[in-house]
Design a protein around this motif. Sequence first.
Motif, PDB file in Angstrom:
ATOM      1  N   SER A  37       0.856  -1.185   0.000  1.00  0.00           N
ATOM      2  CA  SER A  37       0.000   0.000   0.000  1.00  0.00           C
ATOM      3  C   SER A  37       0.888   1.229   0.000  1.00  0.00           C
ATOM      4  CB  SER A  37      -0.907   0.032   1.237  1.00  0.00           C
ATOM      5  OG  SER A  37      -1.815  -1.053   1.242  1.00  0.00           O
ATOM      6  N   ARG A  62       0.366   5.563   0.482  1.00  0.00           N
ATOM      7  CA  ARG A  62      -0.548   6.667   0.734  1.00  0.00           C
ATOM      8  C   ARG A  62       0.174   8.003   0.578  1.00  0.00           C
ATOM      9  NH1 ARG A  62      -5.356   7.207   3.305  1.00  0.00           N
ATOM     10  NH2 ARG A  62      -5.362   4.999   3.944  1.00  0.00           N
ATOM     11  N   ALA A  90      -2.943   5.597  -3.008  1.00  0.00           N
ATOM     12  CA  ALA A  90      -2.587   5.327  -4.406  1.00  0.00           C
ATOM     13  C   ALA A  90      -2.537   3.833  -4.700  1.00  0.00           C
ATOM     14  CB  ALA A  90      -1.245   5.972  -4.744  1.00  0.00           C
ATOM     15  N   ASN A  91      -2.058   3.038  -3.761  1.00  0.00           N
ATOM     16  CA  ASN A  91      -2.056   1.570  -3.863  1.00  0.00           C
ATOM     17  C   ASN A  91      -2.631   1.009  -2.578  1.00  0.00           C
ATOM     18  OD1 ASN A  91       1.202   1.649  -5.418  1.00  0.00           O
ATOM     19  ND2 ASN A  91      -0.762   1.428  -6.436  1.00  0.00           N
ATOM     20  N   ASN A  92      -3.499   0.008  -2.703  1.00  0.00           N
ATOM     21  CA  ASN A  92      -4.183  -0.534  -1.532  1.00  0.00           C
ATOM     22  C   ASN A  92      -4.054  -2.051  -1.491  1.00  0.00           C
ATOM     23  OD1 ASN A  92      -5.794  -0.859   0.736  1.00  0.00           O
ATOM     24  ND2 ASN A  92      -7.707  -0.704  -0.409  1.00  0.00           N
ATOM     25  N   GLY A 137      -2.944   3.634 -10.421  1.00  0.00           N
ATOM     26  CA  GLY A 137      -1.909   3.357  -9.427  1.00  0.00           C
ATOM     27  C   GLY A 137      -0.724   2.595  -9.970  1.00  0.00           C
ATOM     28  N   THR A 151       2.792   4.451  -9.409  1.00  0.00           N
ATOM     29  CA  THR A 151       3.220   4.427  -8.013  1.00  0.00           C
ATOM     30  C   THR A 151       3.788   3.069  -7.646  1.00  0.00           C
ATOM     31  OG1 THR A 151       1.566   6.072  -7.375  1.00  0.00           O
ATOM     32  CG2 THR A 151       2.480   4.718  -5.619  1.00  0.00           C
ATOM     33  N   HIS A 172      -8.213   2.285  -9.545  1.00  0.00           N
ATOM     34  CA  HIS A 172      -8.366   3.068  -8.317  1.00  0.00           C
ATOM     35  C   HIS A 172      -7.482   2.533  -7.194  1.00  0.00           C
ATOM     36  CE1 HIS A 172     -11.581   5.405 -10.083  1.00  0.00           C
ATOM     37  NE2 HIS A 172     -12.252   4.309 -10.366  1.00  0.00           N
ATOM     38  N   GLY A 173      -6.257   2.137  -7.556  1.00  0.00           N
ATOM     39  CA  GLY A 173      -5.282   1.728  -6.558  1.00  0.00           C
ATOM     40  C   GLY A 173      -5.397   0.305  -6.075  1.00  0.00           C
ATOM     41  N   GLU A 174      -6.328  -0.458  -6.603  1.00  0.00           N
ATOM     42  CA  GLU A 174      -6.525  -1.828  -6.139  1.00  0.00           C
ATOM     43  C   GLU A 174      -6.362  -2.820  -7.290  1.00  0.00           C
ATOM     44  OE1 GLU A 174     -10.218  -2.221  -4.108  1.00  0.00           O
ATOM     45  OE2 GLU A 174      -9.631  -0.898  -2.471  1.00  0.00           O
TER      46      GLU A 174
END
Length: 239
Positions: free
Chosen positions: A11, A13, A19-21, A42, A45, A212-214
């Motif tokens: 992850s 933030r 940005a990444n989860n 994402g 990143t 969306h970062g996922e």
Amino acid sequence: MSDILRVDGISCRFGGLLANNDISFGVEEGAIMGLIGPNGAGKSTLFSIIAGDRRPTAGRLHYAGRDVTGWRPHQAARAGVGRTFQLMRVFGSMTVAENLATAAYLRHRRRRDAQRRAEEVIAEVGLGELADAPAASLTAGWKKRLEMARAVAVEPRLLLLDEVLSGLTPAEANEAVGIVRRLNERGITVLMVEHVMEIIMPLCDRVVVLDHGEKICAGPPAEVVRDPAVIEAYLGREA
């Protein structure tokens, strides 16, 4: 084969922006893997974390069986990770050959050896006619080719390609795909970041899709393109 790269629960933030989860996946040694997704998904990143440009907020990164979380770019390069940049960073005042020799110094401390390595890479990626040209004089397509060649000059075990196919003409893209295939056949593992699915789907063994970062999907290209979450991410809910 075993994974040369493992992303475990990464992850990242930026203040209130995640940005990444909690992203996890592996890159099998000898494979070509695509990391794709719409703009703002994402990808960049996560790519920066893998390349050592950014430290994750949470999670671990493993390379060749070692925990390398938080490593720096020079450590990644020495460990056998070569990379390109989405915003091209060629040394404009140097010639193509000098750009590649500079990268080759990572492995070859003698000037003669670095120049010999540069000559090998020039032949390998088809830059022979431009070897003595200033890098600043190249077109955008040839600069992308030089970016790839410079990453190859460090003799990588893992090659990280950041949108090296985007913005190319069809002919340039086909030539670049051929180069990637040849490098992979030599034993170099490839992780490609792209947002244009049509370009890399025929090239990759497996694909990871971010939105969306996922991570919303991972698997062989033929399965990924039929996944409802991927279709929605690229085309919208109505599609």
